[in-house]
Enzyme design. Structure first.
Site, PDB file in Angstrom:
ATOM      1  N   SER A 155       0.875  -1.196   0.135  1.00 46.84           N
ATOM      2  CA  SER A 155      -0.058   0.096   0.096  1.00 46.84           C
ATOM      3  C   SER A 155       0.940   1.462   0.194  1.00 46.84           C
ATOM      4  O   SER A 155       1.918   1.210   0.572  1.00 46.84           O
ATOM      5  CB  SER A 155      -0.813  -0.130   1.287  1.00 46.84           C
ATOM      6  OG  SER A 155      -0.131   0.193   2.331  1.00 46.84           O
ATOM      7  N   ASP A 156       0.413   2.266  -0.586  1.00 47.10           N
ATOM      8  CA  ASP A 156       1.043   3.721  -0.209  1.00 47.10           C
ATOM      9  C   ASP A 156       0.759   3.877   1.169  1.00 47.10           C
ATOM     10  O   ASP A 156       0.270   3.281   1.797  1.00 47.10           O
ATOM     11  CB  ASP A 156       0.349   4.607  -1.005  1.00 47.10           C
ATOM     12  CG  ASP A 156       1.280   5.841  -1.244  1.00 47.10           C
ATOM     13  OD1 ASP A 156       2.481   5.959  -0.383  1.00 47.10           O
ATOM     14  OD2 ASP A 156       1.270   6.689  -2.295  1.00 47.10           O
TER      15      ASP A 156
END
Ligand SMILES: *[C@@H]1O[C@H](CO)[C@@H](O)[C@H](O)[C@H]1NC(C)=O
Ligand SMILES: *[C@@H]1O[C@H](CO)[C@@H](O)[C@H](O)[C@H]1NC(C)=O
Length: 769
Positions: A286-287
């Site tokens: 994920s960011d």
């Protein structure tokens, strides 16, 4: 990534956990630890899949959930240390992520030009070479205990809107250029030693992420409404090429939603597309704090456990942040998630760690184990940073011609402007600590006597107080070089630009200085995004314009080499330079690529926008002239259909064959192009091959299908072979997102030379349309 979304205390703890610079002890499977070194997952001779399964089988659920996050916890009873997954290497080893620190034996690393500059070289060999050097330095720092092995680079989002603050990090607006960059840079980083990874790269941010903060809309709240057509033929192209051609070890999902679903919770994007169709062999991350963002900010799920379950079931394997460590166990207890879902995520992360050799015992005994401080900032690495800057600089205007300058006639140079003595500004964002800098002032000083005036106290240029001294300097010099443009205070992560003009009073300074200047006035621009410099393009007193992007640690030397003709420039713009009017009524939130005259919507990038430009995509001059002739090319190419389709009518619709129904393997159009240097200087030519598909509402009016770089000495000619993969590059995408090959005449063009090639379906006669 947003460091701001992690709390300061937590960040401090992450920093503390980074080692100080001495050679590191093994991450796991330490041969000196007799109880763990003999466990099956440590056996280098066994297949990685067996080792991964053995290790997962030994972990408790509590241990597993703590491995789902970027600050992965240690498992001391199995001899496994903690690991910080977050490091960055966009254009050199960077300390933006907490996994990497400079200091001690590693005070800095080679800082290459920002990616938008390197992209302008259109030289895939260079991109791979930079990746190799960056990964040498990364491994050296890992061996010294100051860096990780997992790098969340490159950023391959399409530079869709010229105002985007992160456009500088990308390879530009064209999907094929961006995808080729991705594949070659990733290969350079990861190495080509079979399954083994030198470092693991990550292509980010998947997908349709190219807005940071515009007019009250930010990336944490933005729902990108994107058509299937634009996803398939624009936004996804670089990611697909990164996975399939670059074999990248990771993809990062973004903060934004796409059509109402956060990308990190979108099963269709992650599990079905990236892993299912493209066959990613690696992990999806994920960011930073994306999962927290879609729960807390986007309110996508009712409970945090549901958010954790949705992310993992969608195909997310690693959370940059803490969310999954906090909520996954409860998600399992509530029946929202099965332990096997967590196991599947760990298979993907642990496999990458094993491919990196992290479970192979003593690092110094492994390949790359001998890299150390002498391999960082070495003379040859720094020379490549200089070479990259030279190759990326774009000559936009050269009236007269007035460039190159001459040692004999231009002995005293007025060097003016807020970027004239730039150092840190030259390396852009996601940078590290450079080995050293050559500013433009210093670079020009190696060729001539300089009179220096900054003209504006910074790039914002809020007043004209320093104009008088700058004008005076221009009056006294043989030539004037104005180094203007932007820096991170104008365009950056979370900072999109409001308009395209030079900031503050910069334009006024340039015009006034040009008017007063005794000799020729040269405008040098530093920026990631395009600038509306129509005033300078049209002003006869401004003899030449150079765009240097953010040219890296050696940028000033490269600029001076181009100005004095030691280097003949060969860079080409990787993005369109629009006039200010283009953005004045254009919402950055409108994602549509195609124009809509009915709605007064101009369309985006050279592929779909046909209005006026300041400088077009692909523009770039040289100190010599090149002439092309196509000496060999087919007039007709037959597209074979796969065997099952012959007697059905499903393949041809609107006279375009579904790519899935064609036998694509090795189906290509081969061209032989002669490039003649008709001028008096040796030069490197960047040849861009575009195609205009048969008319039809699906197609871009023009798209890049191939490019090549060739050095041609003055007066001589070189033959350049070009091969264009028909299914990949001559196809277009219909409104349902289906890729098809239009039957009929495709016009290939290289500058003003055109060649029509007719694509015909093998069994067209049998198929009713
Ligand atoms: C052939 O194509 C037409 C038009 O697309 C369609 O209506 C028809 O059902 C198709 N026939 C077969 C046998 O697939
Ligand atoms: C491309 O870059 C590489 C690495 O710097 C260089 O050796 C090569 O000459 C470049 N190609 C051309 C045609 O300039």
């Amino acid at each position: 990534m947003a460091i701001a979304s992690l709390s300061p205390t937590v960040l401090f703890l992450l920093l503390l956990s980074v080692a100080s610079g001495d050679a590191i002890a093994p991450f796991a499977c330490d041969p000196k630890d007799s109880t763990t070194a003999t466990l099956p997952f440590c056996k280098v001779s066994r297949p990685i899949s067996d080792r991964v399964n053995d290790l997962i089988g030994r972990l408790t659920l509590q241990e597993k959930v703590k491995l789902l996050i970027s600050g992965a916890a240690a498992v001391p009873r199995l001899g496994i240390k903690g690991y910080e997954w977050w490091s960055e290497a966009l254009h050199g080893v960077s300390d933006v992520g907490p996994g990497t620190r400079f200091g001690g034996a590693f005070p800095g690393a080679t800082s290459f030009p920002q990616v938008i500059t390197t992209a302008a070289s259109f030289n895939a060999t260079l991109w791979e070479a930079i990746g190799r050097v960056v990964s040498d330095e990364a491994r050296a720092m890992y061996n010294g205990g100051t860096a990780g092995l997992t790098y969340w680079s490159p950023n391959v989002n399409i530079f869709r809107d010229p105002r985007w603050g992160r456009g500088q990090e990308t390879p530009g607006e064209d999907p094929v250029l961006a995808g080729t960059y991705a594949a070659f840079y990733v290969r350079g980083l990861q190495g080509s030693d079979g399954d083994r990874l030198k470092v693991a790269a990550s292509c980010k941010h998947f997908t349709a992420y190219d807005l940071d903060n515009w007019n009250g809309v930010d990336r944490f709240h933005f729902n990108a409404k994107v058509s299937k057509q634009d996803i398939e033929d624009t936004f996804d192209v670089p990611f697909k090429m990164c996975v399939q051609d670059g074999n990248v070890a990771s993809v990062m999902c973004s903060y934004n939603e796409v059509n109402g679903v956060p990308t990190c919770a979108d099963r269709n994007l992650l599990r079905n597309t990236v892993r299912g169709q493209w066959k990613l062999d690696g992990y999806i991350v994920s960011d930073c704090d994306s999962v927290g963002v879609f729960y807390n900010t986007q309110h996508y799920t009712a409970t945090p456990e549901q958010a954790a379950a949705d992310a993992i079931k969608a195909g997310l394997d690693l959370d940059c942040g803490f969310f999954l460590a906090q909520h996954s166990e409860d998600a399992v207890k509530k029946g929202l998630l099965k332990e096997i879902d967590i196991n599947n995520a760990l298979v993907n992360t642990l496999r990458v760690q094993m491919r990196l050799g992290m479970f192979d015992g003593e690092p110094s005994a492994q390949p790359y184990g001998k890299l150390g401080p002498k391999d960082v900032c070495s003379p040859s690495n720094q020379e490549l940073a200089l070479e990259a800057a030279r190759q990326g600089i774009v000559l936009l205007k050269n009236r007269g011609p007035s460039l190159p300058l001459s040692h004999l006639h231009h002995r005293t140079i007025a060097v003016i402007g807020p970027n004239s003595d730039a150092t840190v500004s030259m390396i852009g964002n996601y940078a590290g600590v450079a080995c050293g800098y050559t500013s433009p002032l210093k670079g020009i000083g190696n060729y001539a006597k300089t009179i220096h005036q900054i003209g504006c106290s910074d790039v914002a240029c809020r007043d004209d107080m320093l104009f008088g001294a700058a004008i005076d300097a221009a009056r006294r010099a043989d030539a004037t070089i104005l180094v203007m443009g932007l820096d991170q205070s104008i365009e950056a992560e979370f900072r999109d630009r409001k308009g395209l003009h030079l900031p503050g009073h910069q334009q006024e300074l340039v015009s006034k200085v040009a008017k007063a200047s005794r000799g020729p006035t040269i405008l040098v621009l530093m920026s990631g995004g395009p600038i509306d410099v129509s005033f300078a393009k049209n002003d006869p007193r401004i003899a030449a314009i150079l765009w240097a992007g953010y040219p890296g640690q050696a940028g000033g030397a490269a600029i001076a080499d181009v100005l004095y003709g030691t280097t003949n420039p060969g860079g080409k713009l990787p993005m369109t330079w629009y006039p200010q009017e283009y953005v004045s009524n254009l919402a950055m939130t409108n994602m549509a690529m195609r124009s809509s005259p009915r709605r007064n919507y101009p369309g985006r990038t050279y592929r779909f926008y046909k209005g006026p430009v300041v400088y077009p995509f692909g523009h770039g001059l040289s100190y010599t002239n090149f002439v092309h002739t196509i000496v060999g090319a087919p007039k007709v190419v037959v597209v074979p259909l796969d065997g099952h389709r012959h007697s059905r009518n499903v393949t041809v619709l609107g006279k375009a064959i579904k790519v899935n129904h064609a036998r694509c393997n090795k189906l290509s159009v081969g061209l032989q192009v002669n490039v003649k240097n008709t001028g008096s200087k040796d030069g490197t030519h960047t040849m861009l091959v575009f195609s205009t598909p048969p008319a039809g509402h699906w197609a871009p009016h023009k798209q890049l299908v191939a490019f090549a770089k060739v050095h041609v000495p003055a007066g001589s000619e070189q033959r350049v072979p070009i091969s264009i993969h028909v299914c990949k590059f001559l196809s277009v995408v219909d409104t349902l997102g289906v890729r098809r090959i239009p039957i009929g005449v495709h016009h290939l063009h290289i500058d003003n030379v055109k060649h029509p090639v007719s694509l015909q379906a093998e069994t067209l006669g049998v198929i009713k349309s």
